[in-house]
Write an enzyme that holds these catalytic residues in place. Structure first.
Site, mmCIF file in Angstrom:
data_model
loop_
_atom_site.group_PDB
_atom_site.id
_atom_site.type_symbol
_atom_site.label_atom_id
_atom_site.label_comp_id
_atom_site.label_asym_id
_atom_site.label_seq_id
_atom_site.Cartn_x
_atom_site.Cartn_y
_atom_site.Cartn_z
ATOM 1 N N ARG A 255 4.570 -11.324 4.916
ATOM 2 C CA ARG A 255 6.021 -10.652 4.745
ATOM 3 C C ARG A 255 6.410 -10.425 6.299
ATOM 4 O O ARG A 255 7.601 -10.620 6.543
ATOM 5 C CB ARG A 255 5.987 -9.368 4.089
ATOM 6 C CG ARG A 255 6.094 -9.924 2.518
ATOM 7 C CD ARG A 255 5.863 -8.543 1.683
ATOM 8 N NE ARG A 255 6.962 -7.497 1.689
ATOM 9 C CZ ARG A 255 7.055 -6.232 1.684
ATOM 10 N NH1 ARG A 255 5.754 -5.827 1.126
ATOM 11 N NH2 ARG A 255 8.151 -5.586 1.618
ATOM 12 N N LYS B 219 13.894 1.569 6.748
ATOM 13 C CA LYS B 219 15.260 1.382 7.056
ATOM 14 C C LYS B 219 16.249 1.724 6.081
ATOM 15 O O LYS B 219 17.178 2.316 6.373
ATOM 16 C CB LYS B 219 15.355 -0.249 7.208
ATOM 17 C CG LYS B 219 16.729 -1.149 7.460
ATOM 18 C CD LYS B 219 16.326 -2.403 7.827
ATOM 19 C CE LYS B 219 15.618 -3.284 6.766
ATOM 20 N NZ LYS B 219 16.749 -3.948 5.882
ATOM 21 N N ARG C 151 -0.662 2.504 1.111
ATOM 22 C CA ARG C 151 -0.188 2.861 -0.375
ATOM 23 C C ARG C 151 -1.221 2.721 -1.314
ATOM 24 O O ARG C 151 -2.063 2.059 -1.472
ATOM 25 C CB ARG C 151 1.033 2.321 -0.330
ATOM 26 C CG ARG C 151 2.407 2.517 0.214
ATOM 27 C CD ARG C 151 3.132 1.490 0.680
ATOM 28 N NE ARG C 151 3.884 0.723 -0.446
ATOM 29 C CZ ARG C 151 4.771 0.805 -0.961
ATOM 30 N NH1 ARG C 151 5.699 1.816 -0.392
ATOM 31 N NH2 ARG C 151 5.278 0.051 -2.018
ATOM 32 N N ARG D 220 -2.027 -2.005 -5.002
ATOM 33 C CA ARG D 220 -0.997 -2.974 -5.501
ATOM 34 C C ARG D 220 -1.188 -4.373 -4.691
ATOM 35 O O ARG D 220 -1.449 -4.531 -3.463
ATOM 36 C CB ARG D 220 0.295 -2.551 -5.506
ATOM 37 C CG ARG D 220 0.860 -1.168 -6.106
ATOM 38 C CD ARG D 220 2.414 -0.915 -6.120
ATOM 39 N NE ARG D 220 2.912 -1.436 -4.944
ATOM 40 C CZ ARG D 220 4.314 -1.778 -4.828
ATOM 41 N NH1 ARG D 220 5.048 -1.434 -5.720
ATOM 42 N NH2 ARG D 220 4.728 -2.164 -3.447
ATOM 43 N N ARG E 151 21.663 -12.930 7.264
ATOM 44 C CA ARG E 151 20.403 -13.364 7.299
ATOM 45 C C ARG E 151 20.242 -14.711 8.047
ATOM 46 O O ARG E 151 18.949 -15.001 7.976
ATOM 47 C CB ARG E 151 20.190 -13.622 5.980
ATOM 48 C CG ARG E 151 19.350 -12.512 5.169
ATOM 49 C CD ARG E 151 19.285 -12.636 3.658
ATOM 50 N NE ARG E 151 18.030 -13.459 3.182
ATOM 51 C CZ ARG E 151 17.013 -12.980 3.033
ATOM 52 N NH1 ARG E 151 16.667 -11.946 3.137
ATOM 53 N NH2 ARG E 151 15.754 -13.854 2.786
#
Ligand SMILES: [Zn+2]
Length: 222
Positions: free
Chosen positions: A171, A13, A127, A160, A88
């Site tokens: 999430r 995004k 990642r 991570r 939001r």
């Protein structure tokens, strides 16, 4: 032109917001940045937001709406703006609509960058980070020259904690709980969904086409 950009974490995004801002000569405003700026400027709303944020709390709708209303009054928003991370909540969306109507501004163009959970999980779990220089790699898009090793310091790359599958799935669930009702409130006739699973340049052209199309079908001011 008023653009609202929605999309799950890891959908790209930020990259697309920067592209749209350049393409249509409008500022891309992320709520995070807006809050930090307002805090720094020390306005009344800024001070209130600052205090809540430093305590790790969620800033209430009234303060958020006030900060957004003030930010979009600035001269750089005269030709329009893109908001990333706002509204939001449904009450924020409703209040934002009221502000736009009051100011005689057009309805927002709502773009939803949609990517299937599995694709996001695959992207984000690919990642890796170098523990020495903190450089981030992605095994799918930007792999290191030697597998498992940082190009610069040759340290073994790590995953991570934020990029573990469990964290990413949590999430994504949180994102859907937050954003689902807002997209529903705007409704299918307003929300323009773009397939964010394509290559970034394809996503870019698709978003651009969507926005141009929306500009021709949204009445300018009402
Ligand atoms: Zn390194």
């Amino acid at each position: 032109m008023i653009l609202l950009l929605f999309g799950p974490p890891g959908c790209g995004k930020g990259t697309q917001a920067a592209f749209l801002a350049g393409r249509f000569h409008i500022p891309a405003i992320s709520t995070g940045e807006m809050f930090r700026a307002e805090c720094k400027a020390g306005t009344e709303l800024g001070k209130a937001a600052c205090e809540i944020m430093t305590k790790g709390g969620l800033v209430g709708d009234d303060i958020v709406n006030g900060i957004v209303a003030s930010r979009i009054s600035r001269p750089d928003c005269a030709n329009g703006f893109l908001l990333d991370g706002y509204p939001r909540t449904v009450p924020q969306a409703r209040q934002f609509g009221a502000v736009l109507a009051q100011r005689g501004l057009p309805d927002p163009i709502v773009v939803h960058l949609d990517v299937a959970d599995e694709a996001l999980v695959a992207r984000l779990t690919a990642r890796r980070q170098c523990p020495e220089c903190r450089r981030i790699y992605n095994l799918m898009f930007q792999p290191p020259k030697v597998a498992g090793q940082c190009d610069d310091c040759h340290a073994p790359l790590l995953i991570r904690d934020d990029d573990s599958e469990a964290v990413i799935r949590r999430r994504l669930v949180a994102y859907k709980e937050l954003t689902g009702p807002i997209l529903q409130w705007y409704g299918n006739s307003v929300v323009r969904t773009v397939d964010g699973a394509m290559a970034p340049d394809k996503v870019r052209s698709a978003i651009e086409a969507t926005v141009v199309d929306a500009l021709h079908s949204v009445p300018a001011g009402k």
